[in-house]
Design an enzyme around this catalytic site. Structure first.
Site, short mmCIF file in Angstrom:
data_model
loop_
_atom_site.label_atom_id
_atom_site.label_comp_id
_atom_site.label_asym_id
_atom_site.label_seq_id
_atom_site.Cartn_x
_atom_site.Cartn_y
_atom_site.Cartn_z
N MET A 1 110.58 -9.60 31.42
CA MET A 1 111.85 -9.89 30.77
C MET A 1 111.62 -10.05 29.28
O MET A 1 110.63 -10.63 28.86
CB MET A 1 112.45 -11.17 31.33
CG MET A 1 113.89 -11.35 30.94
SD MET A 1 114.77 -12.46 32.06
CE MET A 1 114.16 -14.05 31.57
N CYS A 2 112.51 -9.53 28.52
CA CYS A 2 112.40 -9.66 27.08
C CYS A 2 113.02 -10.99 26.66
O CYS A 2 113.64 -11.68 27.44
CB CYS A 2 113.13 -8.51 26.41
SG CYS A 2 112.71 -6.92 27.13
N GLN A 3 112.83 -11.32 25.43
CA GLN A 3 113.41 -12.55 24.93
C GLN A 3 114.47 -12.23 23.89
O GLN A 3 114.28 -11.35 23.05
CB GLN A 3 112.32 -13.42 24.30
CG GLN A 3 111.24 -13.81 25.29
CD GLN A 3 111.17 -15.31 25.55
OE1 GLN A 3 111.83 -16.10 24.89
NE2 GLN A 3 110.37 -15.70 26.53
N ILE B 1 112.59 -9.58 21.37
CA ILE B 1 111.19 -9.19 21.57
C ILE B 1 111.15 -8.41 22.86
O ILE B 1 111.69 -8.83 23.88
CB ILE B 1 110.26 -10.40 21.67
CG1 ILE B 1 110.25 -11.17 20.34
CG2 ILE B 1 108.84 -9.96 22.01
CD1 ILE B 1 109.43 -12.45 20.40
N ASN C 1 118.59 -8.31 27.46
CA ASN C 1 117.43 -8.75 28.22
C ASN C 1 117.84 -8.63 29.68
O ASN C 1 118.81 -9.27 30.10
CB ASN C 1 117.13 -10.18 27.73
CG ASN C 1 116.61 -11.13 28.77
OD1 ASN C 1 116.75 -10.95 29.97
ND2 ASN C 1 116.02 -12.21 28.30
#
Lengths: 280, 280
Positions: free
Chosen positions: B1-3, B78, B108
């Site tokens: 998972m992205c932030q 990110i 995300n």
């Protein structure tokens, strides 16, 4: 008058040598102190840097230099505001997506009474004649071509739109979709195609020399387009007045150069810019 | 998972303290090593930085820190690639112009079988589910509203589109037009509204402390939105599952929080991300 810089190559190339001379025109060797912008295509993506500080002492410009981004297509601009207040929204290059591609556009000049109807697809965010011209080109292309046409058709359409817009005034521009680069001269736009055998060159604006043979391979082909030549020791060519050229893989592949081309002297070009109230 | 990271304020504010903790999740305190992006609105303009290097050691992130850009709306991301190859074209935030405003979007999550028909106005350039979702939202809004509608209508329309898209999977996002910021939680999205009296806070990811009282005025209001809380010594709140919130002037002004809100635990949220093959 603002300064334009473009690069179109057949292999990802570092523009830092040219950019180093170019950026010094933003506050050191020349007076273009209202910000600058540079966009690098990387594949289909774009790395875009805008700054409202003069390029000569901009930390963004320092980053661009330090980062040594390699790109096949670059569009850069140093701005001396002539129309529209100085703000980030008015900083070139402008970017829009069309046909699933990003397009970048930078303009040097001054368009009089150019307020085309707001199109269906693109609207200007800022207040410059330049962004209005860019949106007008894209709106016209999108209205006519729901899908991207072949290159010959695309070139002819952009050439016709360019002729229409330049009837409003000074319209030097560079524009790219990451594949090819369109460059148009109303007055001054110079270019050079660097290819093997590569030589050496020295920046006009700085005591920096480069030996291109050391940083290239024999197959590299790099076209650099700039308002005024950036180097000595090299023979820069010039676009004719009212010529639209399409660069691809580092060279001109299409052009609508007039049958009897006229080349403007630097003095004359700068005088025209001054006469229409565009600072030089 | 992205932030995800977002900021919405009533006065231009430096996001560096939050960004410093956030960026360390890109390669130092966490593993989001496929690039990052951050977009700052300045008036109607956008300063956009993309990098395909991990944010913890990206020179672009260094610049962002050094430059201390002040902005009323920030969208950052990110990336840990889950769909679409790692490339600049796939790096969030994505940007498009709509109604003469730039819009930024970062996502995300992970959408399954989400291939809506390509719309008339916007096409994805890269290959992510995220950019497809963004283009779908914009195409739907533009088709329905040739001109920008009032805020209530806009919020309701985005809420309906969000509900439609999240039926395809994990859909946490932040999106801004420079005026307001939309944040939606499928699983995990936290936020804090900082206002007078300002206190001190310490980053969770770094031994850095800030006394907000020293860097603010009593009228400042700053909302920070992040996948996971960024500081200790502060009480972060959480968006409910399936809640869309609209931030303006540093606080939530609209929300469609369910009548019986469910708040997901961090452990559960991370487990869901892992279960659908999204790395955490």
């Amino acid at each position: 008058m603002c300064q334009l810089l473009g690069m179109n190559c057949n292999t990802p190339t570092d523009i830092m040598f040219s950019f180093e001379g170019f950026r010094r025109r933003g506050g050191i060797t020349d007076h273009h102190a209202d910000g600058f912008g540079i966009g690098f295509f990387e594949g289909k993506g774009v790395r875009l840097f805008h700054d409202d500080k003069p390029s000569a002492d901009s930390p963004v410009a320092d980053l661009v230099r330090a980062y040594q981004i390699k790109s096949e297509n670059v569009i850069a601009h140093i701005r001396k505001a002539s129309q529209g207040q100085t703000s980030l929204a008015n900083t070139h290059p402008f970017m829009r997506e069309m046909w699933g591609e990003y397009w970048l556009f930078a303009h040097n000049g001054h368009l009089l009474d150019f307020y085309p109807e707001q199109g269906v697809f693109y609207k200007a965010v800022g207040s410059t004649d330049s962004e209005r011209a860019f949106c007008y080109i894209l709106n016209s292309l999108r209205s006519r071509f729901p899908e991207k046409p072949d290159e010959e058709t695309l070139f002819a359409a952009i050439a016709a739109l360019t002729a229409e817009i330049r009837s409003h005034g000074l319209f030097n521009f560079v524009m790219s979709n990451g594949d090819c680069l369109f460059a148009h001269a109303s007055t001054l736009l110079h270019y050079i195609v660097r290819k093997a055998p590569f030589g050496k060159a020295r920046l006009l604006d700085d005591d920096v020399m480069i030996d291109f043979a050391e940083v290239t391979t024999p197959n590299d082909k790099v076209a650099v387009i700039a308002t005024l030549p950036l180097t000595r020791d090299e023979s820069w060519l010039q676009l004719a007045v009212n010529e639209l050229a399409m660069f691809q893989h580092g060279d001109i592949v299409r052009s609508d150069k007039p049958a009897e081309p006229v080349y403007m002297s630097t003095e004359e070009g700068l005088a025209i810019a001054r006469a229409v109230g565009v600072s030089v």
